[in-house]
Design a protein around this motif. Structure first.
Motif, PDB file in Angstrom:
ATOM      1  N   GLY A 261       7.262   7.400  23.447  1.00 47.67           N
ATOM      2  CA  GLY A 261       7.761   8.000  22.228  1.00 47.67           C
ATOM      3  C   GLY A 261       9.268   7.847  22.104  1.00 47.67           C
ATOM      4  O   GLY A 261       9.982   7.739  23.104  1.00 47.67           O
ATOM      5  N   PRO A 262       9.786   7.827  20.867  1.00 51.41           N
ATOM      6  CA  PRO A 262       8.961   7.872  19.662  1.00 51.41           C
ATOM      7  C   PRO A 262       8.163   6.593  19.469  1.00 51.41           C
ATOM      8  O   PRO A 262       8.608   5.506  19.837  1.00 51.41           O
ATOM      9  N   ILE A 263       6.975   6.752  18.891  1.00 51.64           N
ATOM     10  CA  ILE A 263       6.134   5.608  18.546  1.00 51.64           C
ATOM     11  C   ILE A 263       6.426   5.259  17.094  1.00 51.64           C
ATOM     12  O   ILE A 263       6.127   6.037  16.184  1.00 51.64           O
ATOM     13  N   VAL A 264       7.039   4.111  16.886  1.00 49.10           N
ATOM     14  CA  VAL A 264       7.454   3.692  15.554  1.00 49.10           C
ATOM     15  C   VAL A 264       6.540   2.551  15.108  1.00 49.10           C
ATOM     16  O   VAL A 264       6.517   1.484  15.731  1.00 49.10           O
ATOM     17  N   GLY A 265       5.779   2.796  14.071  1.00 48.93           N
ATOM     18  CA  GLY A 265       4.852   1.798  13.558  1.00 48.93           C
ATOM     19  C   GLY A 265       5.385   1.158  12.292  1.00 48.93           C
ATOM     20  O   GLY A 265       5.924   1.834  11.419  1.00 48.93           O
ATOM     21  N   VAL A 266       5.230  -0.158  12.203  1.00 48.75           N
ATOM     22  CA  VAL A 266       5.655  -0.909  11.017  1.00 48.75           C
ATOM     23  C   VAL A 266       4.406  -1.373  10.276  1.00 48.75           C
ATOM     24  O   VAL A 266       3.481  -1.929  10.888  1.00 48.75           O
ATOM     25  N   VAL A 267       4.361  -1.128   8.962  1.00 43.06           N
ATOM     26  CA  VAL A 267       3.252  -1.594   8.139  1.00 43.06           C
ATOM     27  C   VAL A 267       3.802  -2.404   6.969  1.00 43.06           C
ATOM     28  O   VAL A 267       4.984  -2.300   6.635  1.00 43.06           O
ATOM     29  N   GLY A 268       2.930  -3.180   6.352  1.00 43.41           N
ATOM     30  CA  GLY A 268       3.388  -4.083   5.310  1.00 43.41           C
ATOM     31  C   GLY A 268       3.187  -3.607   3.897  1.00 43.41           C
ATOM     32  O   GLY A 268       3.609  -4.279   2.950  1.00 43.41           O
ATOM     33  N   SER A 269       2.534  -2.454   3.728  1.00 44.84           N
ATOM     34  CA  SER A 269       2.309  -1.938   2.377  1.00 44.84           C
ATOM     35  C   SER A 269       2.141  -0.432   2.428  1.00 44.84           C
ATOM     36  O   SER A 269       1.766   0.145   3.472  1.00 44.84           O
ATOM     37  N   THR A 270       2.381   0.222   1.299  1.00 42.32           N
ATOM     38  CA  THR A 270       2.287   1.677   1.207  1.00 42.32           C
ATOM     39  C   THR A 270       0.873   2.160   1.492  1.00 42.32           C
ATOM     40  O   THR A 270       0.679   3.261   2.037  1.00 42.32           O
ATOM     41  N   SER A 271      -0.132   1.339   1.170  1.00 42.09           N
ATOM     42  CA  SER A 271      -1.521   1.733   1.384  1.00 42.09           C
ATOM     43  C   SER A 271      -1.865   1.915   2.855  1.00 42.09           C
ATOM     44  O   SER A 271      -2.882   2.539   3.187  1.00 42.09           O
ATOM     45  N   GLY A 280      -1.315   8.139  15.091  1.00 39.63           N
ATOM     46  CA  GLY A 280      -0.416   8.793  16.035  1.00 39.63           C
ATOM     47  C   GLY A 280       1.020   8.327  16.005  1.00 39.63           C
ATOM     48  O   GLY A 280       1.797   8.682  16.896  1.00 39.63           O
ATOM     49  N   CYS A 281       1.417   7.548  15.005  1.00 44.65           N
ATOM     50  CA  CYS A 281       2.822   7.133  14.912  1.00 44.65           C
ATOM     51  C   CYS A 281       3.713   8.340  14.648  1.00 44.65           C
ATOM     52  O   CYS A 281       3.409   9.186  13.813  1.00 44.65           O
ATOM     53  N   ASP A 282       4.837   8.404  15.355  1.00 43.49           N
ATOM     54  CA  ASP A 282       5.832   9.444  15.085  1.00 43.49           C
ATOM     55  C   ASP A 282       6.643   9.106  13.845  1.00 43.49           C
ATOM     56  O   ASP A 282       7.068   9.987  13.101  1.00 43.49           O
ATOM     57  N   VAL A 283       6.873   7.811  13.644  1.00 47.16           N
ATOM     58  CA  VAL A 283       7.597   7.316  12.465  1.00 47.16           C
ATOM     59  C   VAL A 283       6.848   6.091  11.963  1.00 47.16           C
ATOM     60  O   VAL A 283       6.436   5.241  12.754  1.00 47.16           O
ATOM     61  N   VAL A 284       6.660   6.020  10.632  1.00 49.64           N
ATOM     62  CA  VAL A 284       6.045   4.834  10.030  1.00 49.64           C
ATOM     63  C   VAL A 284       7.056   4.198   9.084  1.00 49.64           C
ATOM     64  O   VAL A 284       7.617   4.875   8.210  1.00 49.64           O
ATOM     65  N   ILE A 285       7.305   2.913   9.268  1.00 53.37           N
ATOM     66  CA  ILE A 285       8.216   2.154   8.409  1.00 53.37           C
ATOM     67  C   ILE A 285       7.388   1.244   7.515  1.00 53.37           C
ATOM     68  O   ILE A 285       6.650   0.380   8.000  1.00 53.37           O
ATOM     69  N   ASP A 286       7.495   1.471   6.211  1.00 52.69           N
ATOM     70  CA  ASP A 286       6.825   0.613   5.241  1.00 52.69           C
ATOM     71  C   ASP A 286       7.822  -0.467   4.813  1.00 52.69           C
ATOM     72  O   ASP A 286       8.711  -0.227   3.997  1.00 52.69           O
ATOM     73  N   LYS A 287       7.692  -1.651   5.372  1.00 50.32           N
ATOM     74  CA  LYS A 287       8.696  -2.683   5.126  1.00 50.32           C
ATOM     75  C   LYS A 287       8.638  -3.248   3.707  1.00 50.32           C
ATOM     76  O   LYS A 287       9.520  -4.004   3.306  1.00 50.32           O
ATOM     77  N   SER A 288       7.603  -2.860   2.943  1.00 50.64           N
ATOM     78  CA  SER A 288       7.559  -3.283   1.545  1.00 50.64           C
ATOM     79  C   SER A 288       8.483  -2.437   0.671  1.00 50.64           C
ATOM     80  O   SER A 288       8.841  -2.851  -0.437  1.00 50.64           O
ATOM     81  N   THR A 289       8.894  -1.254   1.165  1.00 49.68           N
ATOM     82  CA  THR A 289       9.770  -0.375   0.389  1.00 49.68           C
ATOM     83  C   THR A 289      11.023   0.037   1.145  1.00 49.68           C
ATOM     84  O   THR A 289      11.923   0.639   0.561  1.00 49.68           O
TER      85      THR A 289
END
Length: 442
Positions: A261-271, A280-289
């Motif tokens: 931790g922190p577990i930072v997850g990167v995703v490609g869209s808001t969905s 279980g991500c502590d932080v999620v980064i939406d790289k589309s926004t």
């Protein structure tokens, strides 16, 4: 040196052949679609009698005859007594097909396969760009790694009781999974927990083992005696690209289990944000926004002990730059090097891929030493001889499943005959969780 040069030359020739074959598929499908059947080579193992192809006791599989587009994904019926096999059971026969009515070796079982998963690697296999497939199988090939089904036959001289006819099992084969009947080594199978369906079970093996081996390379598995991960390093921050995808979803869950931790997850869209949060991500980064790397620096100002990256050229350099001292960049794919959203690879897309290969970052050994960082890469499809390593990891995955520490990712279940649709969906980059093909759906 001579062997290395020869291999590099052969690899270049194979890529050029794949490029020509794919461009031919694109050209014919674009301008002369009626001629596509001319691009579909068959093999002697396929049943040619149309009446026989309707028999339910015959093996049906997806065969790819040569590199190309979706037209190469052919649902075929094999001649009587033939099943598919992976490349590490050559004592049975030469992949992808076993000899008719062959004896089952004591270390294998014949599996009546009920479901198999679709991975992005399968698209690369179809394009002719997957090294282990080219090296150990060639053409034709039956792709696929994950299987889940019922033990149909065991060896007549089987002297152990690992599995019995009728057992529900799941696991991995080194290609050959796109089939309703496949011979698999016992060491690559486990009994399915009662709580899982066949579709859910086949969503686990390849991606969960990939995730756990990646965490092993990062130094967090096996666990320490205190039950945690790599406890002696102060920084336990981990950044996971594609956190809502197949491997990413298990990386998030396992990182939580191992105390990172922190577990930072990167995703490609808001969905995909909600899915990553639920894992279980502590932080999620939406790289589309969001600005990916500005958000990553905010989430862990001192950098990351581990970054899991299957993107390739689009993020590798920045991933390396955002490691903390003693940090490890673990690479297990190159998705951004390949086109997304197009099943057919046009000449322009091949030129784009060539440009990306030229622009791949280079990691200097002296800089690795001075920066105190590491870059590690792997591909489990080359692990045919490392059975004990993966067997131990499979045992751990099974234990976590049975203890409700790992949950099944979201499953999209489709018909085996809709394999082209499955490839289109996973290549779009919009899929969440796992795509499963059922061999019994009408």
């Amino acid at each position: 040196m001579a062997n290395a040069a020869r291999k590099k030359r052969n690899d270049t020739i194979e890529v050029l052949i794949a490029a020509f074959a794919n461009i031919l598929s694109w050209f014919v499908s674009t301008f002369f679609p009626a001629l596509l059947p001319k691009l579909l080579p068959s093999s002697p193992e396929e049943e040619q009698n149309e009446l026989e192809t309707e028999l339910s006791d015959r093996t049906k599989c997806i065969s790819i005859g040569r590199p190309g587009g979706l037209e190469q994904l052919r649902l075929v019926t094999l001649r009587e007594g033939i099943s598919t096999i992976g490349y590490n059971v050559r004592h049975v026969g030469a992949p992808p097909y076993a000899p008719p009515n062959c004896d089952i070796p004591p270390d294998c079982v014949l599996l009546k396969n009920e479901a198999f998963s679709v991975n992005y690697a399968d698209c690369c296999i179809r394009w002719g760009l997957y090294d282990s497939a080219k090296e150990f199988v060639g053409w034709p090939i039956v792709p696929g790694f994950d299987v889940a089904g019922v033990v149909e036959r065991i060896s007549s001289i089987d002297d152990d009781s690992t599995f019995c006819v009728g057992d529900r099992v799941f696991g991995c084969t080194l290609f050959g999974a796109y089939s309703n009947r496949v011979i698999v080594p016992k060491v690559q199978l486990r009994k399915i927990p009662k709580s899982l369906s066949f579709a859910e079970a086949t969503a686990f093996p390849a991606v969960s083992l990939t995730a756990l081996y990646a965490l092993h390379l990062a130094g967090y598995f096996p666990q320490t005696s205190s039950g945690g991960g790599r406890a002696k390093f102060q920084n336990k921050a981990i950044l996971i690209h594609s956190a809502a995808g197949g491997v990413g979803s298990f990386l998030v869950q396992m990182s939580k289990i191992l105390g990172l931790g922190p577990i930072v997850g990167v995703v490609g869209s808001t969905s995909k944000v909600e899915e990553a949060q639920s894992l279980g991500c502590d932080v999620v980064i939406d790289k589309s926004t969001q600005d990916l790397w500005a958000a990553a620096e905010k989430a862990s100002p001192n950098g990351y002990s581990t970054i899991m990256d299957a993107n390739g050229v689009s993020t590798l350099k920045q991933s390396y730059d955002h490691l903390a001292p003693s940090g490890r960049l673990v690479v297990f794919g190159f998705h951004s090097n390949l086109p997304m959203g197009n099943a057919m690879l046009s000449p322009l897309e091949w030129l784009g891929m060539a440009k990306k290969v030229v622009n791949m970052p280079k990691f200097d050994a002296m800089d690795l030493t001075v920066s105190n960082k590491a870059v590690l890469g792997f591909n489990l499809s080359f692990f045919a001889d490392e059975r004990e390593v993966l067997s131990d990891m499979f045992d751990q995955v099974l234990q976590w499943i049975e203890n409700d520490k790992l949950r099944c990712p979201r499953v999209v279940e489709m018909n085996m005959s809709d394999v082209a649709g499955a490839h289109t969906l996973i290549q779009s980059g919009k899929s969440i969780g796992k795509i499963i093909l059922n061999t019994n759906l009408a």
